[in-house]
Write a protein that holds these residues in place. Structure first.
Motif, mmCIF file in Angstrom:
data_model
loop_
_atom_site.group_PDB
_atom_site.id
_atom_site.type_symbol
_atom_site.label_atom_id
_atom_site.label_comp_id
_atom_site.label_asym_id
_atom_site.label_seq_id
_atom_site.Cartn_x
_atom_site.Cartn_y
_atom_site.Cartn_z
ATOM 1 N N MET A 146 -1.532 -16.905 -69.103
ATOM 2 C CA MET A 146 -2.402 -17.090 -67.945
ATOM 3 C C MET A 146 -1.916 -18.270 -67.104
ATOM 4 O O MET A 146 -1.546 -19.313 -67.641
ATOM 5 N N THR A 147 -1.893 -18.079 -65.810
ATOM 6 C CA THR A 147 -1.478 -19.137 -64.892
ATOM 7 C C THR A 147 -2.415 -19.153 -63.692
ATOM 8 O O THR A 147 -3.102 -18.163 -63.410
ATOM 9 N N PHE A 148 -2.420 -20.267 -63.016
ATOM 10 C CA PHE A 148 -3.185 -20.391 -61.774
ATOM 11 C C PHE A 148 -2.224 -20.755 -60.658
ATOM 12 O O PHE A 148 -1.433 -21.693 -60.796
ATOM 13 N N SER A 149 -2.262 -20.006 -59.593
ATOM 14 C CA SER A 149 -1.365 -20.255 -58.474
ATOM 15 C C SER A 149 -2.181 -20.529 -57.219
ATOM 16 O O SER A 149 -3.133 -19.811 -56.918
ATOM 17 N N ALA A 150 -1.814 -21.586 -56.531
ATOM 18 C CA ALA A 150 -2.469 -21.949 -55.269
ATOM 19 C C ALA A 150 -1.406 -22.025 -54.190
ATOM 20 O O ALA A 150 -0.360 -22.646 -54.380
#
Length: 209
Positions: A146-150
């Motif tokens: 799981m990753t978070f990209s902004a």
């Protein structure tokens, strides 16, 4: 006679000055009106800025909640899959351990006849366990990926969001051009120059030439 003559001339010379006084007073009144307009405009724009940024905060808060919910749902799906796999592996472990324990106990305490009688059942059970067991089932069936990209563009846009601008008149004395086109222009060759425009207060007037 001279007095009357000069009196008429002086009186006539006062008329343009009196007209000038009226013009000056009118200009002062316009300045006062403009000051009031600018003050009222500041109040209205400030209220609009607060309203706009409150709305932006609300939108960002809603989006933050949505992203957090997505994270929680994804986490639950992955953990549930691993929990099901854990149950399967623990069940297999228990069956294998039970089979081994039964066979060891039978070999130690059982008679020769009992061992010979259970041989067929034991071999069948061992075959079932070894057939259904696969090393692949021991590998986690989901990744911790799981990753978070902004978006950097979005963050930059937020940092530069909103701008207060004015449309006051340009002050030619404060405007100037820069670039190679000014310093080293050549005949029949393209050259580029940047015209920087400013108002009477020295503030840049972007987009207006």
């Amino acid at each position: 006679e001279a007095f009357e003559k000069y009196k008429v001339e002086i009186t006539a010379s006062l008329e343009p000055m009196e007209k000038q006084i009226a013009i000056i007073k009118k200009a002062l009144a316009q300045l006062d009106t403009r000051c009031e307009e600018i003050s009222d405009q500041r109040v209205a724009i400030e209220a609009d800025v607060h309203k706009t940024f409150r709305r932006l905060h609300e939108v960002l808060n809603v989006r933050e909640t949505e992203v957090i919910n997505q994270l929680h749902q994804m986490t639950q799906r992955k953990l549930k899959a691993l929990a099901v796999q854990r149950d399967q592996i623990e069940t297999t472990l228990a069956r294998v351990g039970s089979c081994i324990g039964f066979m060891r106990e039978s070999l130690q305490t059982g008679s020769q006849g009992e061992v010979l009688m259970m041989k067929t059942a034991v071999v069948k059970q061992v075959q079932e366990l070894t057939t259904t067991f696969s090393p692949d089932m021991l590998e986690p069936n989901t990744e911790a990926d799981m990753t978070f990209s902004a978006s950097a563009d979005t963050i930059t846009a937020c940092q530069n969001y909103g701008q207060v601008s004015a449309s006051g008149p340009l002050d030619p004395s404060k405007c100037h051009a820069t670039g190679k086109g000014v310093e080293a222009a050549a005949v029949r060759e393209k050259s580029t120059a940047i015209l920087q425009t400013f108002d009477s207060l020295g503030q840049p007037c972007e987009g207006r030439v």
